[in-house]
Write an enzyme that holds these catalytic residues in place. Structure first.
Site, PDB file in Angstrom:
ATOM      1  N   LYS A 252      53.738  39.738   4.856  1.00 28.82           N
ATOM      2  CA  LYS A 252      52.823  38.747   4.716  1.00 28.82           C
ATOM      3  C   LYS A 252      52.417  38.140   6.177  1.00 28.82           C
ATOM      4  O   LYS A 252      53.166  37.868   6.880  1.00 28.82           O
ATOM      5  CB  LYS A 252      53.660  37.192   4.214  1.00 28.82           C
ATOM      6  N   ASP A 257      49.179  28.522   8.758  1.00 26.85           N
ATOM      7  CA  ASP A 257      49.175  27.943   7.409  1.00 26.85           C
ATOM      8  C   ASP A 257      49.206  26.319   7.335  1.00 26.85           C
ATOM      9  O   ASP A 257      50.274  25.651   7.680  1.00 26.85           O
ATOM     10  CB  ASP A 257      50.390  28.409   6.542  1.00 26.85           C
ATOM     11  N   LYS A 264      49.705  20.159   4.533  1.00 23.71           N
ATOM     12  CA  LYS A 264      51.287  20.043   5.249  1.00 23.71           C
ATOM     13  C   LYS A 264      50.907  18.511   5.895  1.00 23.71           C
ATOM     14  O   LYS A 264      49.967  18.265   6.338  1.00 23.71           O
ATOM     15  CB  LYS A 264      51.588  21.214   6.035  1.00 23.71           C
ATOM     16  N   ASP A 275      53.813  32.033  10.307  1.00 27.36           N
ATOM     17  CA  ASP A 275      53.824  32.365   8.944  1.00 27.36           C
ATOM     18  C   ASP A 275      53.365  33.872   8.745  1.00 27.36           C
ATOM     19  O   ASP A 275      53.321  34.404   7.766  1.00 27.36           O
ATOM     20  CB  ASP A 275      52.854  31.374   8.139  1.00 27.36           C
ATOM     21  N   ASP A 334      49.466  25.517  -1.101  1.00 28.37           N
ATOM     22  CA  ASP A 334      50.616  25.913  -0.193  1.00 28.37           C
ATOM     23  C   ASP A 334      51.733  26.771  -0.604  1.00 28.37           C
ATOM     24  O   ASP A 334      52.635  27.162   0.188  1.00 28.37           O
ATOM     25  CB  ASP A 334      51.271  24.591   0.263  1.00 28.37           C
ATOM     26  N   GLU A 336      50.849  29.884  -0.877  1.00 33.06           N
ATOM     27  CA  GLU A 336      49.857  31.061  -0.891  1.00 33.06           C
ATOM     28  C   GLU A 336      50.230  32.428  -0.706  1.00 33.06           C
ATOM     29  O   GLU A 336      49.694  33.541  -0.714  1.00 33.06           O
ATOM     30  CB  GLU A 336      48.704  30.652   0.377  1.00 33.06           C
ATOM     31  N   ARG A 338      52.811  34.198  -1.689  1.00 36.57           N
ATOM     32  CA  ARG A 338      52.965  35.110  -3.038  1.00 36.57           C
ATOM     33  C   ARG A 338      51.660  35.520  -3.548  1.00 36.57           C
ATOM     34  O   ARG A 338      51.608  36.711  -4.081  1.00 36.57           O
ATOM     35  CB  ARG A 338      53.799  34.219  -3.893  1.00 36.57           C
TER      36      ARG A 338
END
Length: 491
Positions: A252, A257, A264, A275, A334, A336, A338
């Site tokens: 990933k 993010d 957030k 991230d 949020d 994202e 996956r």
């Protein structure tokens, strides 16, 4: 720039002020005699053999013990460990080393590591990760020559060369994680991957921007389309004719993010530059393995996006079509990571024909509640693979704990009335949140049917304080090292 060099046996260091750090378990140190090359490097700080023997007999079993006005330190590593810890106790080395402030005019940091063969890799990795690479302080980055001289009868010169490369991979992983997104854009992370691909003689595939949508990468494209630089999918391939194993490392790579439209908070968003820790760790694990004669086909698949806000960003209630052909109702912008990994693992299965797929991600904040801040959380359809990665975690110091694999019990938590699935559960769920997130990824490859699949959530262990830890390369080098030419990885 600080350089870390691992050497087989005690050797001389360069000119200039040298800080000496002696490291070892007390059970090993008590058998060290004050003579030969060790005496040559230590006698500035320890007067004679009697002083050495007296000190070793009296010091505690663990801790840091300053010597000679803190120009030298003796670090004793605990011999005992609990069942859930690594027997190497590598984390104690990092804990003791990190607070050390080397004198301003120090040129060399000379480690003398006394260790048994099974402990060497994790101890070296723990030392290496204390020397961070990224800084934009105007005072500049201190340039130190760091030599880790390993005293271990079984260690080979090839082991030492590998450990030097592994140290660099650990530190490079941390550097990428520490680099902010205004510098490490999606384009910049693609460039980093291409650089590794060129250095390893790999086949390089880059799919970027609108090409992703045309090729069907709905997860990666739709998450990344609102970013200031285009999303990308990068594959590095080390192809070996006649391979019996085809292994994919999927990472990933969310360079930042914001949470998307479900944004957030002011305290939840800082440090989201990290991230992309899964992609960084997989990229550098790939580099370390391929450099040392990996005998099977190996791929690194990096899913690279910035999850940002714009008029074209994913919205709650949107339905997107994934590379697998499955449809997803987005109820959480949020969640994202996956989405992009689902495209990555499907590509690994269907296009690369991988027989084993690993995906690694800073995926869920809930991971820390499941396995703590030091252990990654692993979910797999293969019990043997679960045991193997837990064992590799203990050997490498990149610790791993298992989480539940029960798609028949928990995948219903993502049920949608208008699409094949939702991307998260915003209410009460039967499954642990981290496991449900992993199952979303697995759903796009039949939960690993017909192959071995392992999902690793490293949201907590990828970082410590304000820094990345470099989690990943040591773990996967240990797990897959039997396919390399490195003697210590074959034990």
């Amino acid at each position: 720039m600080t350089q870390v060099l691992v050497r087989n046996g005690i050797q001389a260091v360069g000119d200039g002020l040298t800080s000496l750090i002696i490291v070892g378990k007390k059970s090993v140190l008590k058998n060290v005699t004050f003579e030969g090359k060790f005496k040559e490097v230590a006698q500035k700080f320890v007067t004679d053999g009697d002083s050495w023997n007296s000190m070793i007999s009296r010091i505690p079993a663990s801790g840091r013990h300053p010597l000679h006005y803190e120009l030298a330190h003796l670090i004793t590593v605990p011999d005992a460990s609990s069942r859930g810890n690594t027997p190497t106790n590598a984390h104690s080395i990092y804990k003791e080393l990190k607070p050390i402030n080397y004198p301003e005019d120090t040129k060399n940091v000379h480690f003398v590591l006394f260790a048994e063969y099974p402990d060497v890799l994790s101890h070296v990795a723990a030392i290496a990760r204390t020397f961070c690479k990224f800084s934009m302080k105007t005072s500049g980055i201190r340039e130190l020559n760091v030599n880790i001289d390993v005293v271990c009868d079984k260690l080979t010169n090839e082991d030492a060369v590998f450990l030097t490369d592994l140290s660099e991979s650990v530190r490079e992983t941390a550097r990428l994680i520490d680099t902010p997104a205004n510098i490490l854009t999606t384009d910049a992370l693609v460039d980093e991957a291409v650089k590794v691909g060129n250095a390893t003689g790999s086949k390089i595939t880059v799919i970027r921007g609108e090409e992703l949508l045309k090729a069907g990468f709905g997860g990666i494209y739709h998450v990344g389309k609102a970013g200031p630089t285009p999303p990308a999918f990068v594959v590095l391939s080390h192809e070996v004719p006649g391979s019996t194993e085809h292994i994919a490392l999927v990472g990933k790579g969310v360079v930042y993010d914001t949470g998307g439209l479900q944004i957030k908070t002011k305290t939840g968003m800082p440090n989201m530059k990290r991230d992309m820790g899964g992609a960084a760790g997989m990229l550098e694990a790939y580099s370390a393995l391929v450099k040392h004669g990996f005998s099977q086909t190996l791929h690194a698949c990096l899913c690279i996006v910035e999850n940002n806000v714009s008029p074209i960003a994913n919205k709650p209630d949107d339905i997107i079509k994934m590379l697998s052909g499955k449809t997803v109702e987005i109820n959480n912008t949020d969640a994202e990571g996956r989405l992009i990994l689902a495209d990555g693992v499907f590509y690994a299965k269907e296009t690369l024909k991988a027989t084993t797929i690993f995906d690694m991600a800073t995926l869920t904040g809930a991971q820390a509640w499941l396995s703590g801040r030091l252990h990654g959380a692993a979910m797999t359809n293969d019990e043997q693979l679960e045991n193997e990665i837990i064992k590799a975690g203990k050997a490498s110091g990149d610790l791993v704990a298992p989480m539940l694999f029960a798609p028949d019990l928990f995948f219903g938590d993502l049920k949608s009335s208008i699409a094949d699935m939702k991307n998260s559960n915003l209410g009460k769920m039967d499954g642990p949140p981290s496991a449900v997130a992993g199952l979303f990824i697995g759903a796009h490859i039949g939960f690993g049917e017909g192959l071995r699949w392992l999902h690793l959530d490293i949201a907590a262990p990828a970082e410590v304080g304000d820094r990345g830890t470099g989690y990943g390369p040591a773990l996967f080098s240990t797990l897959l090292g039997k396919y390399t030419s490195v003697p210590m990885l074959k034990q």
